[in-house]
Design an enzyme around this catalytic site. Structure first.
Site, PDB file in Angstrom:
ATOM      1  N   TYR A  15       1.007  -0.946   0.000  1.00 32.19           N
ATOM      2  CA  TYR A  15       0.002   0.305  -0.006  1.00 32.19           C
ATOM      3  C   TYR A  15       1.060   1.156  -0.160  1.00 32.19           C
ATOM      4  O   TYR A  15       0.700   2.206  -0.580  1.00 32.19           O
ATOM      5  CB  TYR A  15      -0.667   0.177   0.909  1.00 32.19           C
ATOM      6  CG  TYR A  15      -1.330   1.210   1.405  1.00 32.19           C
ATOM      7  CD1 TYR A  15      -1.972   2.015   0.559  1.00 32.19           C
ATOM      8  CD2 TYR A  15      -1.842   1.351   2.736  1.00 32.19           C
ATOM      9  CE1 TYR A  15      -3.205   2.831   1.121  1.00 32.19           C
ATOM     10  CE2 TYR A  15      -2.415   2.923   3.005  1.00 32.19           C
ATOM     11  CZ  TYR A  15      -3.121   3.415   2.078  1.00 32.19           C
ATOM     12  OH  TYR A  15      -3.918   4.616   2.265  1.00 32.19           O
ATOM     13  N   ILE A  16       1.945   1.500   1.268  1.00 27.91           N
ATOM     14  CA  ILE A  16       2.243   2.973   1.123  1.00 27.91           C
ATOM     15  C   ILE A  16       3.782   3.095   0.168  1.00 27.91           C
ATOM     16  O   ILE A  16       3.910   4.070  -0.533  1.00 27.91           O
ATOM     17  CB  ILE A  16       3.276   2.499   2.662  1.00 27.91           C
ATOM     18  CG1 ILE A  16       1.715   2.950   3.305  1.00 27.91           C
ATOM     19  CG2 ILE A  16       3.728   4.270   2.686  1.00 27.91           C
ATOM     20  CD1 ILE A  16       2.148   2.663   5.025  1.00 27.91           C
ATOM     21  N   SER A  35       6.289   3.088  12.953  1.00 26.44           N
ATOM     22  CA  SER A  35       5.631   3.617  13.804  1.00 26.44           C
ATOM     23  C   SER A  35       5.514   3.788  15.434  1.00 26.44           C
ATOM     24  O   SER A  35       6.100   3.358  15.287  1.00 26.44           O
ATOM     25  CB  SER A  35       4.957   1.927  13.604  1.00 26.44           C
ATOM     26  OG  SER A  35       3.609   1.683  14.263  1.00 26.44           O
ATOM     27  N   TYR A  75       4.836  -6.413  17.998  1.00 28.15           N
ATOM     28  CA  TYR A  75       4.448  -5.646  15.967  1.00 28.15           C
ATOM     29  C   TYR A  75       5.388  -4.311  16.616  1.00 28.15           C
ATOM     30  O   TYR A  75       6.669  -3.412  15.718  1.00 28.15           O
ATOM     31  CB  TYR A  75       3.542  -5.892  15.363  1.00 28.15           C
ATOM     32  CG  TYR A  75       3.409  -4.376  14.819  1.00 28.15           C
ATOM     33  CD1 TYR A  75       4.154  -4.767  13.111  1.00 28.15           C
ATOM     34  CD2 TYR A  75       3.155  -3.057  14.805  1.00 28.15           C
ATOM     35  CE1 TYR A  75       4.063  -3.741  12.432  1.00 28.15           C
ATOM     36  CE2 TYR A  75       3.000  -1.695  13.625  1.00 28.15           C
ATOM     37  CZ  TYR A  75       3.647  -2.030  12.535  1.00 28.15           C
ATOM     38  OH  TYR A  75       3.595  -1.463  11.778  1.00 28.15           O
ATOM     39  N   LYS A 117       9.540  -3.101  15.599  1.00 29.07           N
ATOM     40  CA  LYS A 117      10.076  -1.765  14.817  1.00 29.07           C
ATOM     41  C   LYS A 117      10.965  -0.496  15.513  1.00 29.07           C
ATOM     42  O   LYS A 117      12.173  -0.317  15.332  1.00 29.07           O
ATOM     43  CB  LYS A 117       8.751  -0.534  14.273  1.00 29.07           C
ATOM     44  CG  LYS A 117       7.983  -1.491  13.866  1.00 29.07           C
ATOM     45  CD  LYS A 117       8.297  -1.340  12.197  1.00 29.07           C
ATOM     46  CE  LYS A 117       7.338  -1.812  10.585  1.00 29.07           C
ATOM     47  NZ  LYS A 117       7.692  -2.044   9.631  1.00 29.07           N
ATOM     48  N   HIS A 134      -7.941  -2.703   8.577  1.00 31.36           N
ATOM     49  CA  HIS A 134      -7.467  -1.128   8.945  1.00 31.36           C
ATOM     50  C   HIS A 134      -9.097  -0.622   8.828  1.00 31.36           C
ATOM     51  O   HIS A 134      -9.568  -0.839   8.397  1.00 31.36           O
ATOM     52  CB  HIS A 134      -6.924  -0.210   7.726  1.00 31.36           C
ATOM     53  CG  HIS A 134      -5.026  -0.869   7.890  1.00 31.36           C
ATOM     54  ND1 HIS A 134      -4.703  -1.957   6.808  1.00 31.36           N
ATOM     55  CD2 HIS A 134      -3.919  -1.140   8.646  1.00 31.36           C
ATOM     56  CE1 HIS A 134      -3.406  -2.200   6.936  1.00 31.36           C
ATOM     57  NE2 HIS A 134      -3.262  -1.389   8.397  1.00 31.36           N
ATOM     58  N   ARG A 179      -9.068  -5.324  21.824  1.00 26.76           N
ATOM     59  CA  ARG A 179      -7.602  -6.333  21.965  1.00 26.76           C
ATOM     60  C   ARG A 179      -6.711  -5.945  22.470  1.00 26.76           C
ATOM     61  O   ARG A 179      -6.108  -5.143  22.473  1.00 26.76           O
ATOM     62  CB  ARG A 179      -7.512  -5.441  20.298  1.00 26.76           C
ATOM     63  CG  ARG A 179      -8.318  -6.530  18.702  1.00 26.76           C
ATOM     64  CD  ARG A 179      -8.112  -6.417  17.277  1.00 26.76           C
ATOM     65  NE  ARG A 179      -7.744  -4.342  17.333  1.00 26.76           N
ATOM     66  CZ  ARG A 179      -7.779  -3.733  15.909  1.00 26.76           C
ATOM     67  NH1 ARG A 179      -7.233  -4.777  15.140  1.00 26.76           N
ATOM     68  NH2 ARG A 179      -7.477  -2.323  16.257  1.00 26.76           N
TER      69      ARG A 179
HETATM   70  N1  LIG Z   1      -0.568   1.150   7.472  1.00 29.53           N
HETATM   71  C1  LIG Z   1      -0.177   1.580   8.009  1.00 29.53           C
HETATM   72  O1  LIG Z   1      -0.962   2.314   8.427  1.00 29.53           O
HETATM   73  C2  LIG Z   1       1.309   1.813   9.023  1.00 29.53           C
HETATM   74  C3  LIG Z   1       1.176   2.540  10.065  1.00 29.53           C
HETATM   75  C4  LIG Z   1       2.721   2.479   9.925  1.00 29.53           C
HETATM   76  C5  LIG Z   1       3.663   1.816  10.241  1.00 29.53           C
HETATM   77  N2  LIG Z   1       3.605   1.141   9.219  1.00 29.53           N
HETATM   78  C6  LIG Z   1       4.432   0.179   8.115  1.00 29.53           C
HETATM   79  O2  LIG Z   1       4.745   0.442   6.888  1.00 29.53           O
HETATM   80  C7  LIG Z   1       5.298  -0.245   6.187  1.00 29.53           C
HETATM   81  C8  LIG Z   1       4.190  -1.084   5.012  1.00 29.53           C
HETATM   82  O3  LIG Z   1       2.660  -0.823   4.904  1.00 29.53           O
HETATM   83  P1  LIG Z   1       1.617  -1.406   3.992  1.00 29.53           P
HETATM   84  O4  LIG Z   1       0.683  -0.890   4.472  1.00 29.53           O
HETATM   85  O5  LIG Z   1       2.407  -0.818   3.380  1.00 29.53           O
HETATM   86  O6  LIG Z   1       2.193  -2.598   4.275  1.00 29.53           O
HETATM   87  P2  LIG Z   1       1.495  -3.633   2.832  1.00 29.53           P
HETATM   88  O7  LIG Z   1       1.548  -4.657   3.462  1.00 29.53           O
HETATM   89  O8  LIG Z   1       0.619  -3.616   2.139  1.00 29.53           O
HETATM   90  O9  LIG Z   1       2.984  -3.911   2.443  1.00 29.53           O
HETATM   91  C9  LIG Z   1       4.271  -4.396   2.116  1.00 29.53           C
HETATM   92  C10 LIG Z   1       4.884  -4.997   1.916  1.00 29.53           C
HETATM   93  O10 LIG Z   1       5.606  -5.655   1.907  1.00 29.53           O
HETATM   94  C11 LIG Z   1       6.028  -7.248   1.172  1.00 29.53           C
HETATM   95  N3  LIG Z   1       6.845  -7.861   2.548  1.00 29.53           N
HETATM   96  C12 LIG Z   1       6.387  -8.376   3.164  1.00 29.53           C
HETATM   97  N4  LIG Z   1       7.099  -8.892   3.391  1.00 29.53           N
HETATM   98  C13 LIG Z   1       7.990  -9.448   3.257  1.00 29.53           C
HETATM   99  C14 LIG Z   1       9.663 -10.194   2.885  1.00 29.53           C
HETATM  100  N5  LIG Z   1      10.069 -10.784   3.833  1.00 29.53           N
HETATM  101  N6  LIG Z   1      10.537 -10.073   1.269  1.00 29.53           N
HETATM  102  C15 LIG Z   1       9.660  -9.449   0.528  1.00 29.53           C
HETATM  103  N7  LIG Z   1       8.447  -8.060   0.284  1.00 29.53           N
HETATM  104  C16 LIG Z   1       8.116  -8.606   1.459  1.00 29.53           C
HETATM  105  C17 LIG Z   1       4.546  -7.280   1.650  1.00 29.53           C
HETATM  106  O11 LIG Z   1       4.339  -8.329   0.211  1.00 29.53           O
HETATM  107  C18 LIG Z   1       4.324  -6.604   0.800  1.00 29.53           C
HETATM  108  O12 LIG Z   1       3.960  -5.761  -0.677  1.00 29.53           O
HETATM  109  C19 LIG Z   1       5.607  -1.415   6.768  1.00 29.53           C
HETATM  110  O13 LIG Z   1       6.581  -1.412   7.122  1.00 29.53           O
HETATM  111  C20 LIG Z   1       4.124  -1.318   7.924  1.00 29.53           C
HETATM  112  O14 LIG Z   1       5.035  -1.692   9.537  1.00 29.53           O
HETATM  113  C21 LIG Z   1       2.655   1.269   8.093  1.00 29.53           C
END
Ligand SMILES: NC(=O)c1ccc[n+]([C@@H]2O[C@H](COP(=O)([O-])OP(=O)(O)OC[C@H]3O[C@@H](n4cnc5c(N)ncnc54)[C@H](O)[C@@H]3O)[C@@H](O)[C@H]2O)c1
Length: 325
Positions: free
Chosen positions: A11-12, A112, A136, A140, A184, A278
């Protein structure tokens, strides 16, 4: 510059990879597609698991890069409580492998607000001690420490970006959030309003010590997060010192306020039921993002709640199956 974006089909990560490509960087994405979607990132992609040290070494030997933006991780608080060892391996080993394979390379890390735990101050700033409430957040915090130790040894600078809650989608609805299952709040509330959550929305705890009894979070538009990564890379390419920065708006919304915003944006009721709290959830997390403004000139410009929710609604209406279609 040539930039490695890990997790760039997520996503991000995909939102950021697209912005970096638009900003004239050459972007190489690595993703194992465990959660991400090929359609989310149309550019160059290598598919492998970053937990595999030899795969990371081989990739690094063939692909020198100027900077790394590391998103790849597992990111579900509840799952991390149930499966802590899986989280330690998923979220720490790739950081170690990348640091070993790319010595000295500037590193932007997806951290995070879960690193903070539940401080009692109204807004969280980066000077607070880290006290994560769940595995989690602990992974981080540990990855930040690893990067700090590497930087202290003169082996590569980093910026850790502590996101609060990412939300929203690209204007026009061509690119958005698709997690499977979706955990989410905003996408779940939109799906519930559109009749796509058979069980309706569960609200985890209505007895928190907050004005309406539900959790309060700080929602930041994914486009604003992407912008911060571009600025963080520029900051590191200017040889600025390693740092940790919050990314949020400074304004929190309760779960019930989010439900009301989704009802307004969709003109549909959000069916919801109260569920128990939770494990690992803090009551309230709201950012003080002053430092990101001071160090990067970053401000959340697309993060008005109505805009976040409206953009998510457009994405979900246009893409009922997410990227699966
Ligand atoms: N979504 C949020 O609100 C949020 C908030 C704080 C921090 N984060 C952090 O931001 C980052 C991205 O979040 P997101 O919501 O986009 O998550 P997401 O699950 O959409 O994206 C993570 C991507 O990483 C890939 N991936 C995971 N493990 C892998 C590995 N071992 N090797 C190769 N690829 C791998 C997945 O296939 C996925 O495409 C994460 O590190 C998450 O912890 C997200």
């Amino acid at each position: 510059m040539r930039i490695l974006v890990t997790g760039g089909c997520g996503y991000i990560g995909s939102t950021t990879a697209r912005l970096l490509a638009k900003s004239d960087h050459e972007v190489m994405v690595v993703d194992d597609l465990s959660e991400g979607h090929r359609q989310a990132w149309p550019g160059a992609l290598e598919i492998f698991d970053l937990r595999d040290a030899s795969a990371v070494q081989s990739f690094a030997a063939a692909n020198p890069v100027d900077g790394i933006v590391h998103f790849a991780a597992r990111a579900y608080v509840g799952e991390s409580v149930a499966q802590p060892l899986r989280y330690w391996r998923a979220n720490l080993v790739p950081v170690l492998n990348l640091c070993e394979a790319f010595p000295g390379t500037p590193f932007v890390f997806s951290s995070s607000c879960a690193t903070y735990g539940q401080p009692t101050t109204a807004r969280l700033d980066e000077s607070l001690p880290l006290a994560p409430l769940n595995p989690y957040g602990a992974t981080k915090a540990a990855a930040e420490r690893l990067l700090q130790d590497r930087a202290d040894a003169g082996q590569g600078a980093f910026v850790a970006l502590r996101y609060f809650n990412a939300a929203g989608a690209a204007a026009g609805g061509h690119h958005g959030e698709h997690h499977q299952p979706e955990n989410h709040l905003i996408p779940r509330a939109v799906m519930a309003a559109l009749g796509r959550l058979a069980e309706g929305l569960q609200v985890f705890g209505t007895d928190w010590n907050t004005p309406d009894g539900t959790n309060i979070r700080d929602y930041v538009h994914v486009a604003d997060l992407a912008e911060a990564h571009v600025l963080a890379l520029d900051y590191l390419f200017d040889d600025q010192p390693s740092t940790v920065l919050n990314l949020g708006t400074g304004r929190g919304y309760s779960v019930l306020e989010i439900i009301r915003a989704v009802e307004e944006a969709t003109s549909q009721a959000v069916p919801w039921t109260a569920a128990p709290r939770r494990a690992g959830d803090p009551a309230e997390l709201v950012a003080d993002a002053t430092r990101a403004f001071e160090m990067l000139g970053w401000q959340a410009e697309h993060s008005a709640l109505e805009h976040i929710v409206q953009s998510a609604v457009v994405w979900h209406r246009k893409n009922p199956q997410g990227y699966s279609a």
